[in-house]
Scaffold this motif. Structure first.
Motif, mmCIF file in Angstrom:
data_model
loop_
_atom_site.group_PDB
_atom_site.id
_atom_site.type_symbol
_atom_site.label_atom_id
_atom_site.label_comp_id
_atom_site.label_asym_id
_atom_site.label_seq_id
_atom_site.Cartn_x
_atom_site.Cartn_y
_atom_site.Cartn_z
ATOM 1 N N UNK A 55 -10.490 5.664 -6.307
ATOM 2 C CA UNK A 55 -10.398 6.936 -5.473
ATOM 3 C C UNK A 55 -8.848 7.499 -5.506
ATOM 4 N N UNK A 56 -8.601 8.523 -5.301
ATOM 5 C CA UNK A 56 -7.138 9.031 -4.957
ATOM 6 C C UNK A 56 -6.959 8.543 -3.643
ATOM 7 N N UNK A 57 -5.291 8.373 -3.416
ATOM 8 C CA UNK A 57 -5.014 7.681 -2.243
ATOM 9 C C UNK A 57 -5.468 8.447 -1.058
ATOM 10 N N UNK A 58 -5.697 9.882 -0.991
ATOM 11 C CA UNK A 58 -6.144 10.391 0.283
ATOM 12 C C UNK A 58 -7.813 10.187 0.467
ATOM 13 N N UNK A 59 -8.325 10.055 -0.684
ATOM 14 C CA UNK A 59 -9.747 9.762 -0.559
ATOM 15 C C UNK A 59 -10.160 8.186 0.129
ATOM 16 N N UNK A 60 -9.222 7.352 -0.319
ATOM 17 C CA UNK A 60 -9.191 6.100 0.263
ATOM 18 C C UNK A 60 -8.879 5.897 1.841
ATOM 19 N N UNK A 61 -7.937 7.021 2.005
ATOM 20 C CA UNK A 61 -7.598 6.756 3.528
ATOM 21 C C UNK A 61 -8.570 7.809 4.447
ATOM 22 N N UNK B 110 0.721 -1.173 0.165
ATOM 23 C CA UNK B 110 0.078 -0.045 -0.203
ATOM 24 C C UNK B 110 0.621 1.276 -0.056
ATOM 25 N N UNK B 111 2.042 1.018 0.271
ATOM 26 C CA UNK B 111 3.070 2.362 0.317
ATOM 27 C C UNK B 111 3.190 2.612 -0.971
ATOM 28 N N UNK B 112 3.545 1.723 -1.852
ATOM 29 C CA UNK B 112 3.760 2.011 -3.317
ATOM 30 C C UNK B 112 2.617 2.454 -3.767
ATOM 31 N N UNK B 113 1.291 1.868 -3.649
ATOM 32 C CA UNK B 113 0.136 2.376 -3.923
ATOM 33 C C UNK B 113 -0.253 3.976 -3.736
ATOM 34 N N UNK B 114 -0.178 4.253 -2.330
ATOM 35 C CA UNK B 114 -0.063 5.704 -1.984
ATOM 36 C C UNK B 114 0.648 6.655 -2.402
ATOM 37 N N UNK C 44 -2.174 8.152 -9.221
ATOM 38 C CA UNK C 44 -2.816 9.573 -9.252
ATOM 39 C C UNK C 44 -4.520 8.914 -8.760
ATOM 40 N N UNK C 45 -4.979 7.499 -9.089
ATOM 41 C CA UNK C 45 -6.141 7.087 -8.653
ATOM 42 C C UNK C 45 -5.541 5.561 -8.206
ATOM 43 N N UNK C 46 -6.295 5.062 -6.839
ATOM 44 C CA UNK C 46 -6.085 3.637 -6.648
ATOM 45 C C UNK C 46 -7.255 2.761 -6.951
#
Lengths: 336, 380, 365
Positions: C218-224, C196-200, C204-206
């Motif tokens: 969604x964007x990394x922050x949206x998922x978080x 998930x670090x690579x993904x974050x 642009x979108x995960x």
């Protein structure tokens, strides 16, 4: 020299023809169903078709040859075994009744069983012992190489070599066969080894053991090296001695390989022919099935029916190993 | 290994046992080789292990015929040397097979009709008579000599020339080389298809190959011989041709070849093949440019197998090739000699050694590949 | 450079096992998309379906507006970087990079030019004559990327390209890939990873997948910050979010729940009145739990049963009466708390999460 040139040309032509087939058939397929520079829908269709055909281009020659040289003969041998000496008139089971009524068959069957028990056992045993010991000494690789060497020698060559060991001169003449020389040296009487009934079988078997031990050794040695050192170290910590480690830790871990070696040699033994042909040609009670079959194929112009019956017996003996092999291969493939 | 620290006594036992086994396994071949370079008279009268020691031999030599007699001081004399060119020392001699050792070297023996025979330790003999000697054949001289070891390449010269082994050497090569290359080509393509192409019936085919692996080739001989007769007649070439035996060896070698190569090729990393596919390579490209170069070790080991097997084969050659000079291979030749010249050890040993020398060279030169191939076929 | 569009894409194996279910995804040109999920979730299968190495059982895949379901990989305008690099071991670096162009019968000069350009970009010029086995792991990875660049694809596909590298090299190569993306802003990139670090950091979108389904895009922050369900909430973030069973007490603009430990918590999340009395899941991330001051009203109380000091942070494992799982609280730096201490925890209400009985988030925006 003329023959050498012809041979060379035929060799090159044969190999080229083979290569040309593969190259040409693939090029042709690409030409008929092009996979490039066409509209997408056509490419998709072409590829679907050529992907279905191409494996058979690759497999074609192999399948044809296997069918003609191995599959068809098995079926035809079965058919021939019900026919007479020229393979033309139907004789029902008479070849079988002849076979099971003949002294020679029981002799060769018994001898084949002796071969089947003695040769794989002795070769695997020596192979295992030598593999274990050579792994521990610095000149082990040289030793292995020398013991492996008879693998490269033809059965017929080996027969000449061993004729020289078993050679017999009567009475007071100096013996030039090594075995008799040793017997005489220790005060015994020289023996005509390969004519002593029953035991002569074992003198022939020793030749095959001599050839096959190297094979068993190489494979078992690799298997032994594949055993994780940790298991042996753990056994040492548990207080096991060398013999216990060998039989309770090492051997159980390579059972699979021992079985493979055993069956491989068993198959070879069933086909053994050259040694008997060259040493005794089946005389003095040393006949085996394969040599008997060969005999019937050519004796007095040849009797195809009787030869085929003996072949069927050999085939029946092989079938259990065949089934076991297929099962093993299938299990392996599912593991992938 | 941990166990070897048990102490030097055990190690010594291991060394000695291995040494003993190695000697047991090499002595037969060594005996053959040493015998093949010994003089043929010595070979048939003493064991090869005595090759380096002086041997006492009972020999017989025919003296020069009376035609060569000369007159010296009123005597008719025939002179010569029983040992010929070879070295040695005559200890005793005699003139009949019943009494071959009656006289010591240097003594004079009285023969019939006043003829006297004297043989010296260095082998010189002198036959003398007061009257002219009659007859065409020379006097037979029996003698016992201490002969030093003699090594010679005469045996090889003889088998390569007179016994036709040179010819059959070429025949063997003609059989072996195509019978090694053709199955490799055919099997490699089949192995790739079985390992990496998707098509219905793949599993069944693989099982069939494994099954055919153990079919005794004796099964095939009768039906094939019949088919060959028909096909040969059709083409008007007879049943026994080189093409026929190449294809026969190909057929019998294919199951092992396909099995070995499939195991190896299936073990190649799948991503490499997929990567090539993404790069636009067709199956044929992939086979040629990726699989073939990467499978070299497996191809080499099967090649060695097949080479040894074909070169050493007797059965198939006997069935599918003729017994004439143009087609007899080395193993067949050796078998003929075994039958017709079974007592001529010098011919047998030299021939046998010539037939095994090529496989032995291949074996020692390429052992690494051979072992690798064996393992690919058996250990998982 | 192109869009990638998946419509109802399915994958069914021969034995009727359905491994991908109705995947719908719209990838815009120039996007960096990361497929992430636990192993076996189908992320690699999905990538391989886009590449053409795996057949598509149903639905349509469009690249650049063209349906490519039946088009072979080499004609889809994609390039792929494999997990094991898949370099051809018997070819030099140069030949590895030139292979696809040679197959396509591109003129020798053009091949040479392209290969050298890519090698320059990836600092591989000194190694062009070497065989892959003479290269380090990072260099091999760069050759694999170079091989993709040379083909000038519309879409780059990466299949866990960093998982064979050691930790330090992984960070460095990750940054290289980020730079590569920046230097080719028009290329679409699809990247598969389980990390998930690579993904974050890269995406642009995960696209978060689980068991053949898309859980959230969604964007990394949206998922978080706004996970749509419990699975996403627990997958993103380490240590994972604390999920505590609860019952909805009152609904409306603010929702009150009672946790299984007995505490009542009010969240600024809107719920419908029909939810009243239903079981739900309350979620709070360890890093959002703080030790309460004396006067604060705690949302959780319990005894510290285990402490992990990481230096930069301290993890407290707290046994809360009435709850099966321990609650984890992450505190910055080192703190004086001891094993066996009683602690009371508070959290910013804006940082709290609430999921319904089907594990879907109550948040709607």
């Amino acid at each position: 020299m003329g023959q050498l040139a012809t041979a060379l040309v035929t060799m090159i032509l044969g190999v080229l023809a083979c290569a040309a087939y593969f190259y040409g058939s693939n090029a042709l397929l690409d030409l008929i169903f092009p996979g490039k520079n066409r509209p997408a829908s056509e490419i998709a269709r072409n590829l679907r078709i050529s992907n279905r055909i191409r494996p058979w281009l690759f497999l074609g020659p192999a399948v044809l040859i296997l069918t003609f040289y191995l599959f068809y003969p098995v079926v035809d041998s079965l058919r021939l075994s019900f026919f007479g000496r020229t393979g033309e008139e139907f004789v029902g089971l008479s070849n079988y009744t002849w076979l099971f009524g003949s002294e020679e068959f029981y002799e060769s069957f018994r001898n084949n069983m002796l071969w089947l028990i003695f040769v794989p056992t002795a070769a695997t045993f020596f192979g295992l012992v030598i593999a274990t010991m050579t792994d521990r000494i610095w000149w082990g690789n040289i030793a292995k190489s020398l013991i492996f060497m008879p693998m490269a020698i033809s059965f017929i060559g080996a027969s000449v070599i061993w004729k020289f060991i078993y050679d017999y001169r009567s009475g007071g003449d100096p013996q030039i066969g090594l075995l008799n020389a040793i017997v005489v040296f220790f005060g015994g009487d020289p023996q005509p080894w390969i004519t002593i009934p029953f035991w002569n079988n074992f003198f022939l078997m020793i030749i095959l053991v001599w050839i096959q031990t190297g094979f068993a050794m190489v494979i078992l040695s690799a298997a032994l090296r594949g055993i994780p050192d940790e298991t042996i170290e753990a056994a040492v910590l548990d207080g096991a001695n060398g013999v216990q480690i060998f039989f309770k830790i090492m051997v159980p871990q390579i059972w699979g390989t021992i079985a493979v070696v055993w069956t491989t040699i068993t198959i070879l033994v069933l086909k053994v022919f050259d040694i008997v042909l060259a040493m005794t040609n089946g005389q003095w009670g040393t006949q085996v099935l394969a040599n008997q079959m060969f005999d019937w194929m050519f004796r007095g112009g040849g009797d195809f029916g009787r030869g085929a019956v003996v072949a069927i017996v050999i085939m029946v003996l092989v079938i259990p190993i065949m089934v076991w092999n297929i099962k093993r291969a299938n299990a392996e493939m599912e593991g992938r | 290994m941990v166990i070897s620290k048990k102490g030097s006594a055990l190690t010594a036992v291991v060394h000695l046992t291995v040494l003993f086994l190695v000697v047991m396994w090499t002595i037969p071949t060594a005996g053959l080789f040493i015998s093949s370079i010994r003089d043929k008279d010595q070979l048939s009268t003493s064991g090869w292990w005595t090759a380096l020691s002086t041997s006492e031999q009972r020999l017989v030599e025919r003296a020069a015929s009376p035609e060569s007699q000369t007159q010296e001081n009123g005597l008719w004399v025939i002179r010569g040397n029983v040992l010929g060119d070879s070295e040695g020392e005559v200890t005793r001699f005699g003139s009949s097979s019943l009494k071959p050792e009656d006289f010591a070297a240097g003594e004079t023996a009285e023969l019939r009709r006043g003829i006297r025979l004297q043989v010296m330790a260095n082998g010189d003999y002198e036959i003398s008579s007061e009257t002219e000697m009659q007859g065409r054949r020379g006097q037979r001289i029996f003698y016992t000599a201490e002969v030093p070891p003699r090594f010679t390449l005469d045996n090889y010269r003889e088998v390569l020339g007179a016994e036709g082994l040179g010819k059959s050497f070429i025949n063997s090569l003609t059989v072996t080389i195509p019978a090694t290359i053709i199955p490799i080509l055919i099997a490699a393509f089949a192995a790739y298809a079985l390992a990496w192409m998707k098509f219905p019936g793949r599993g069944l085919l693989i099982a069939a190959v494994v099954g055919l692996l153990v079919v005794p080739l004796q099964m095939s001989l009768i039906p094939l011989l019949k088919s060959y007769n028909v096909i040969g007649e059709f083409f008007g070439v007879g049943a026994k041709t080189y093409v026929g035996i190449w294809l026969a060896h190909t057929g019998f070698g294919l199951p092992l070849a396909i099995y070995l190569l499939r195991n190896y090729i299936a073990g190649l990393p799948g991503e490499i093949i997929e990567s090539a596919r993404v790069d636009g390579a067709s199956d044929f490209d992939i086979f040629r440019k990726i699989i073939l170069p990467l499978s070299f070790p497996a191809l080499a080991s099967f090649a060695i197998f097949q080479f040894l097997w074909v070169w050493n084969d007797l059965l198939i050659a006997m069935v599918f090739l003729g017994n004439n000079e143009d087609q007899l291979v080395m193993t067949g030749q050796l078998r003929e000699l075994l039958g017709s010249r079974g007592g001529n050890w010098e011919i047998l040993t030299a021939s046998a050694f010539i037939t095994i020398i090529i496989p032995l060279c291949v074996f020692f030169g390429l052992q690494r590949y051979l072992v690798r191939g064996l393992l690919a076929g058996s250990v998982k | 450079m192109a869009d990638v569009k998946l419509t109802n894409v399915k994958k069914v194996y021969a034995n009727q096992v359905e491994v991908m279910r109705d995947i719908n995804l719209d990838i815009k040109q120039g996007e960096f998309i990361v497929f992430v999920g636990p192993s076996g979730c189908g992320k690699s299968t999905l990538l391989r379906m886009i590449s053409g190495l795996e057949e598509i059982s149903g639905g349509t895949l469009e690249i650049d507006g063209q349906v490519v379901n039946d088009i072979p990989p080499s004609l889809r305008g994609i390039a792929m970087v494999f997990q094991s690099y898949a370099l051809y071991p018997h070819m030099t670096v140069y030949d590895n990079m030139a292979f696809s162009l040679q197959i396509a019968k591109v003129a020798k000069d053009d091949i040479d030019q392209q290969v050298r350009k890519a090698a320059e970009m990836l600092q591989l010029t000194p190694y062009l004559d070497r065989l892959p086995k003479a290269l380090s792991g990072g260099q091999r990875q760069r050759v694999a990327i170079g091989r993709a660049i040379v083909r000038r694809p519309k879409v780059f596909l990466f299949d866990e390209p960093l998982s064979n590298l050691d930790a330090a090299l992984r960070v460095a190569t990750r940054m290289e890939i980020a730079n590569l993306k920046e230097s080719m802003p028009d290329s679409t990139m699809i990247y598969v990873t389980h990390d998930q670090v690579e993904a974050m950091t890269l995406a642009d979108r995960i696209v978060l997948l689980s068991a053949g389904n898309i859980e959230q895009v969604g964007s990394p922050l949206a998922l978080y910050e706004r996970p749509e369900n419990v699975f996403v909430a627990k997958f993103i973030g380490a240590p994972a979010m604390n999920i505590i069973p609860c019952t909805v007490q009152s609904t409306g603009d603010h929702t009150e729940v009672s946790l299984s430990s007995g505490q009542a918590v009010t969240l600024p999340i809107k719920t419908a009145s029909s939810e009243q009395g239903k079981p739900a899941h309350f979620g709070v991330r360890p890093e959002h739990l703080d030790i309460a001051g004396d006067g604060d009203a705690a949302i959780l109380e319990g005894e510290v049963s285990f402490i992990e000091s990481l230096g930069e942070a301290t993890l407290l494992y707290i046994a809360v009466p009435g709850m099966d799982d321990m609650v984890i609280a992450k505190q910055i730096g080192t703190i004086p708390t001891q094993r066996g201490d009683k602690v009371r925890l508070v959290a910013n209400p804006e940082r709290l999460h609430l999921f319904d009985e089907n594990e879907q988030s109550y948040r709607t925006e």
